[in-house]
Design a protein around this motif. Structure first.
Motif, PDB file in Angstrom:
ATOM      1  N   SER A   5       0.840  -1.191   0.000  1.00  0.00           N
ATOM      2  CA  SER A   5       0.000   0.000   0.000  1.00  0.00           C
ATOM      3  C   SER A   5       0.868   1.232   0.000  1.00  0.00           C
ATOM      4  O   SER A   5       1.895   1.268   0.660  1.00  0.00           O
ATOM      5  N   ASP A  31      -4.156  -2.818   7.825  1.00  0.00           N
ATOM      6  CA  ASP A  31      -2.815  -2.720   7.233  1.00  0.00           C
ATOM      7  C   ASP A  31      -1.793  -2.144   8.204  1.00  0.00           C
ATOM      8  O   ASP A  31      -0.723  -1.700   7.806  1.00  0.00           O
ATOM      9  N   ARG A 233       1.475  -1.890   6.160  1.00  0.00           N
ATOM     10  CA  ARG A 233       1.953  -0.574   5.726  1.00  0.00           C
ATOM     11  C   ARG A 233       2.730   0.110   6.844  1.00  0.00           C
ATOM     12  O   ARG A 233       3.636   0.898   6.602  1.00  0.00           O
TER      13      ARG A 233
END
Length: 532
Positions: A5, A31, A233
């Motif tokens: 991402s 994430d 992420r």
């Protein structure tokens, strides 16, 4: 396949999010991985300096080593930056994969030479694992080389076998740094240490975005990572030293992983829906270090009295729980070559007899120093109570990581509770910390050596340790290890193993692929999360 991402929030928004009180936290994003831990011992993020347990998980994810291992596949050494290697009679040749640092610079064999040379030349405690087998400031230039950009060569000394050397190169202190970036930040011949203490220059799956001591560590995905960007992420390590608060945060979903809970709080998650407990075997110990350079601890009879004066089973049952089990031999009982435990159970009458024989029938006063961290504070209180029963009056001094570690390295203590690890998951790897002290002199200033810190002079044990480390015949090496354990017990150690150490980690069922590592080198690049 790894997910990726590119969404980022602004620094201002991030700061606001991290400053919100725990009660206001929402369920963690899919994430982002949020870890509740203790950052009290994170003193430096320089991989050739920082050795503390919680530091290692940060280093494991911001740097790579030549090789790695995990609890999978029987702790076998596996490739990391090195795709392959060959062992011959005199050394090991590594062939590097194509990889880049977070800066975009290619990882070369020259970076490996620079990193290991830097480790040895900085000459801090982080270098002990290699220094203790002959890689010293005087020898390092002759023992490592880069025949070409993708080939690294290390010669073996007479004090190390190939297996042992590979495990030493798998440690966090052998992380490979970006030599070009580090050289740009050298100040006053400090090898770039001042800058690298608070920044990262690695090739790992994450990069350091922020570190606020005793508050938060923020790692962001390295989009250039050679094995593909990680699914997470962002990784946030939150300082959560209060166990009950961390437990509630985990139950609410404010954090995904907790690795600094007290034993009772860990046990509340046993068979609890939505959570699992990973009890990681470290191969290391909780230790009572006694300063043999001070009276009366220089007397072996006094040290033996203290060994009989601790209620190991009681501490294990009421305090340690999943954190450890009683063991006074510096080799875990299920490792090949381990000997039986001595009869150092809690025997106060026997302890008082030994004190009287040593000339201390009326007892004496000591100070016990410990890091204010689970479970060592409660252990200190229990030891204080046990030793009071045999006439030793112990006062407890708590401190943060930097204070207590500095006292330990300076021999500024009577009693102290450190913890050890094992540089490889074998008897040789676990006993090494306890039998290595080549020069006990104060002027040797060998603060990276665990035994030296206790001023315990053990020339015979050290000589046998050197022989075992260089012995390539497995049967002969196992016999030497058994002899070393017997000699260690007979000498009434100033570094007394009390409990084999485990690291219990409680993990939300939303998290997949999180596997605790024996050295806390837990990699997070394969971790994923689900919404529920």
């Amino acid at each position: 396949m790894k997910l990726f991402s590119t969404r980022f929030i602004s620094g201002a928004a991030l700061a606001m999010a991290l400053s919100v009180a725990p009660a206001a936290f929402a369920r963690t994003p899919v994430d982002q991985l949020v870890i509740g831990t203790s950052l009290a011992q994170v003193l430096s993020l320089d991989p050739q300096q920082g050795t503390e347990v919680k530091t290692q998980e940060i280093l494991a994810n911001t740097y790579d080593r030549l090789v790695q291992f995990s609890g999978e596949e029987g702790y076998a050494i596996r490739p990391q930056l090195a795709e392959s290697w060959e062992v011959d009679d005199t050394g090991i040749t590594f062939h590097l994969r194509d990889a880049t640092f977070a800066s975009g610079n290619p990882v070369t064999a020259a970076d490996v030479v620079f990193s290991l040379t830097r480790l040895i030349m900085m000459d801090q405690s982080a270098a002990a694992n290699l220094k203790n087998v002959g890689y010293t400031p005087e020898t390092i230039a002759d023992l490592i080389s880069a025949p070409d950009e993708k080939t690294f060569r290390i010669e073996m000394t007479d004090s190390v076998i190939p297996e042992s050397l590979l495990y030493r190169l798998a440690g966090g202190t052998a992380s490979v740094v970006d030599s070009a970036v580090v050289k740009e930040h050298v100040s006053n011949d400090d090898y770039g240490n001042a800058w690298l203490r608070t920044n990262t220059a690695g090739s790992g799956p994450f990069v350091l975005r922020r570190w606020t001591p005793n508050d938060v560590v923020l790692l962001e995905a390295n989009e250039q990572y050679w094995d593909g960007a990680p699914a997470m992420r962002r990784v946030i390590m939150r300082h959560a030293p209060e166990s009950q608060a961390a437990r509630l945060m985990l139950e609410r979903g404010d954090i995904d992983v907790a690795n600094a809970l007290t034993a009772p709080d860990v046990l509340t998650f046993t068979d609890k829906e939505g959570f699992s407990i990973d009890e990681v075997k470290t191969g290391g110990y909780y230790v009572l270090s006694m300063n043999a350079g001070r009276e009366p601890l220089s007397n072996p009879l006094v040290r033996e009295a203290i060994a009989y004066g601790i209620d190991y089973q009681g501490i294990a049952d009421t305090i340690l729980g999943p954190y450890g089990r009683p063991r006074n031999v510096p080799v875990p009982e299920d490792f090949e070559g381990a000997i039986d435990n001595p009869d150092w159970s809690f025997q106060p009458e026997r302890a008082r007899e030994l004190l009287a024989e040593a000339g201390y029938a009326d007892g004496f006063d000591l100070t016990l120093k410990t890091i204010a961290q689970t479970p060592r504070v409660d252990m200190a209180t229990a030891i204080q109570a046990s030793l009071a029963d045999i006439g030793i009056n112990v006062s407890i001094q708590q401190g943060n990581g930097s204070d207590i570690v500095a006292s330990h390295r300076a021999r500024d203590f009577d009693l102290l509770i450190p913890q050890t690890g094992a540089f490889m998951p074998t008897a040789l790897g676990s006993i090494d910390n306890f039998v290595t002290n080549p020069d006990n002199a104060l002027e040797a200033n060998n603060a990276g050596n665990f035994v030296w810190r206790s001023a315990w002079d053990i020339p015979e044990l050290n000589a046998m340790r050197n022989e075992a480390n260089g012995e390539r015949d497995d049967a002969r090496r196992l016999e030497l290890l058994r002899q070393m354990q017997e000699m260690f017990i007979a000498q009434k150690p100033a570094v007394l193993p009390m409990f084999e150490r485990f690291e219990p980690i409680v993990i939300s069922e939303r998290v997949h692929g999180y596997e605790g590592h024996p050295w806390s080198l837990t990699r997070l690049d394969d971790v994923t999360k689900t919404e529920d």
